[in-house]
Design a protein around this motif. Structure first.
Motif, PDB file in Angstrom:
ATOM      1  N   UNK A 102      -3.783   0.931  -3.026  1.00 31.34           N
ATOM      2  CA  UNK A 102      -2.946  -0.247  -3.248  1.00 31.34           C
ATOM      3  C   UNK A 102      -1.954  -0.005  -4.383  1.00 31.34           C
ATOM      4  N   UNK A 103      -0.729  -0.430  -4.195  1.00 32.22           N
ATOM      5  CA  UNK A 103       0.290  -0.234  -5.216  1.00 32.22           C
ATOM      6  C   UNK A 103      -0.032  -1.005  -6.482  1.00 32.22           C
ATOM      7  N   UNK A 104      -0.771  -2.093  -6.349  1.00 33.15           N
ATOM      8  CA  UNK A 104      -1.147  -2.904  -7.520  1.00 33.15           C
ATOM      9  C   UNK A 104      -2.240  -2.249  -8.350  1.00 33.15           C
ATOM     10  N   UNK A 105      -2.920  -1.251  -7.775  1.00 28.15           N
ATOM     11  CA  UNK A 105      -4.052  -0.646  -8.450  1.00 28.15           C
ATOM     12  C   UNK A 105      -5.354  -1.390  -8.257  1.00 28.15           C
ATOM     13  N   UNK A 110       0.826  -1.195   0.000  1.00 25.99           N
ATOM     14  CA  UNK A 110       0.000   0.000   0.000  1.00 25.99           C
ATOM     15  C   UNK A 110       0.867   1.255   0.000  1.00 25.99           C
ATOM     16  N   UNK A 111       0.370   2.296  -0.660  1.00 21.54           N
ATOM     17  CA  UNK A 111       0.932   3.636  -0.512  1.00 21.54           C
ATOM     18  C   UNK A 111       0.293   4.232   0.739  1.00 21.54           C
ATOM     19  N   UNK A 112       1.036   4.317   1.805  1.00 22.19           N
ATOM     20  CA  UNK A 112       0.470   4.740   3.087  1.00 22.19           C
ATOM     21  C   UNK A 112       0.144   6.229   3.125  1.00 22.19           C
ATOM     22  N   UNK A 123     -11.819  -6.452  -5.304  1.00 22.93           N
ATOM     23  CA  UNK A 123     -11.991  -5.976  -6.681  1.00 22.93           C
ATOM     24  C   UNK A 123     -11.539  -7.063  -7.640  1.00 22.93           C
ATOM     25  N   UNK A 124     -12.504  -7.631  -8.349  1.00 24.51           N
ATOM     26  CA  UNK A 124     -12.191  -8.720  -9.274  1.00 24.51           C
ATOM     27  C   UNK A 124     -12.166  -8.265 -10.724  1.00 24.51           C
TER      28      UNK A 124
END
Length: 442
Positions: free
Chosen positions: A414-417, A407-409, A422-423
């Motif tokens: 979320x860093x993954x986007x 995570x970007x705190x 979320x599917x």
């Protein structure tokens, strides 16, 4: 700047969030310690209440998803410098029922939480009167991407004492100030329910002398009035909000002489740009977008606001309730700073905000989906009790570890986007009956 540019819907990012599109009033608990919520109990070790009662800068994350039943109590946020990040919870996210949240401190960020207050079977006019969300003499608060349903008082408000101190400056310092409501859903305030005053289906109350109050990209639906109600001397900025099926009043201003006895009146201020009001099944015929009541003057700047009835016929921009000397003073330029806001043309607002408003747009609850689809379809009604349309959700708790490195705190993204639960990036679909699913080959 005096006139911020208006953008088209195609120029705006649609979907999960609009991070960075507005001037944030606070960084909340950024840089503080991480507190993990591991229990859905109303109180005790590992609970949200325990995390809120902790002191010092902190970021509250969730390693559990499901329903927190407050049992007709209120969560009070009284310790400052906190970020409550509901987006970190595993699916289905966090839903608070049978209660509400009061913010009583400064520097708070609350995001991606659902609050479904409800009457909980209490007799009509019996005294249970909780807000879903209210700030109480709070400062520097950001309420973003939350869902507030079935409030017995208001759904989301900024409140506090009317007169604290001996001057206008002291009054304003003693009540709610610098509060931003963005990307929220505030719907189905209960009308003839357990509130002791009787009918009380209300969207948002901005109490006297509250300042720096911003409503940006919110959806109000199926409330009798207060979208919002701005009280005496308050200062409000409204950009790109959607008001659907207001009953007796949409946006209104009222400095009540009965409440200001012995005090000099203070002019209110409202800046409204690119908002949409659509009448519904319960909307009074000819209802104006803005109504002026009470005795105090209102300075008003309005631009590109649409108001139509349920058939698309234009409604008036301005009306009155009460025959007093209160004046509507038209300003030539915005009364609040617009720097940093991305402003849609009014015709693009509905399409955009229905896709993004409310908690966890990538992982919506059944009731959020129901309300938003009904708005899109021109359906739905003001209700007296949650049982008329649904029931409190129940779910088996889910668990997943929160891993800081993912995570970007600083932004809690979320860093993954991809967020928990979320599917796909497709919009959630309306819940269909078995017959409908069979007819569509699903």
């Amino acid at each position: 700047m005096a006139n911020a540019p208006i953008e088209s819907a195609q120029a705006q990012a649609r979907g999960v969030a609009l991070a960075g599109t507005l001037p944030a009033p606070t960084s909340g608990g950024a840089g503080g310690r991480i507190i993990r919520v591991t229990s859905l109990a109303a109180s005790g070790p590992g609970t949200l209440r325990e995390a809120l009662d902790a002191t010092g800068p902190r970021i509250i994350v969730f390693e559990v998803g499901g329903v927190i039943d407050l049992g007709r109590s209120t969560l009070s946020i009284s310790q400052p410098f906190v970020t409550i990040a509901g987006q970190t919870a595993p699916s289905p996210g966090i839903t608070i029922i049978r209660g509400g949240i009061d913010v009583r401190t400064n520097d708070v960020i609350l995001s991606h939480i659902r609050v479904y207050t409800g009457a909980d079977g209490q007799p009509r006019r019996s005294g249970w009167e909780a807000d879903a969300l209210s700030t109480v003499a709070a400062a520097n608060v950001w309420i973003d991407q939350c869902s507030f349903l079935w409030g017995v008082d208001e759904n989301m408000s900024a409140s506090g004492p009317r007169f604290t101190g001996n001057s206008v400056e002291e009054w304003r310092a003693g009540t709610s100030r610098n509060i931003v409501f963005s990307n929220n859903l505030a719907a189905e305030g209960l009308a003839d329910s357990s509130h002791p005053k009787g009918e009380h289906s209300k969207g948002s109350l901005i109490h006297d002398n509250a300042t720096g109050i911003v409503f940006y990209r919110n959806v109000w639906a199926h409330n009798v009035e207060r979208h919002p109600l701005v009280k005496g001397g308050a200062q409000v900025l409204m950009i790109n909000n959607l008001i659907y099926n207001p009953g007796h009043r949409a946006l209104h201003y009222n400095l009540m002489a009965l409440e200001w006895t012995g005090q000099p009146y203070v002019d209110g201020q409202i800046t409204a740009i690119g908002n949409v009001m659509r009448g519904g099944n319960d909307t009074d015929e000819g209802l104006p977008f803005l109504m002026l009541g009470g005795d105090g003057d209102l300075s008003y700047y309005g631009r590109d606001n649409l108001a139509v009835d349920r058939h698309g016929n234009a409604l008036p921009q301005f009306g009155r309730y009460g025959e007093t000397r209160a004046r509507l003073i038209h300003a030539r330029r915005p009364l609040a700073p617009l720097d940093g806001y991305r402003i849609l043309e009014a015709r693009d607002v509905e399409t955009s905000v229905l896709a993004t408003a409310g908690a966890r747009p990538w992982d919506r609850s059944a009731d959020d989906i129901r309300v938003l689809f009904f708005v899109a379809e021109g359906r739905g009604d003001i209700i007296d009790d949650e049982s008329e349309v649904s029931s409190y959700p129940a779910s088996t708790p889910t668990n997943a570890a929160f891993i800081e490195g993912q995570w970007d705190l600083a932004t809690m993204t979320p860093l993954s986007g991809r967020y928990p639960g979320q599917t796909a990036f497709a919009a959630p679909q309306e819940n269909l009956s078995p017959r409908d699913r069979r007819s569509r080959g699903e």
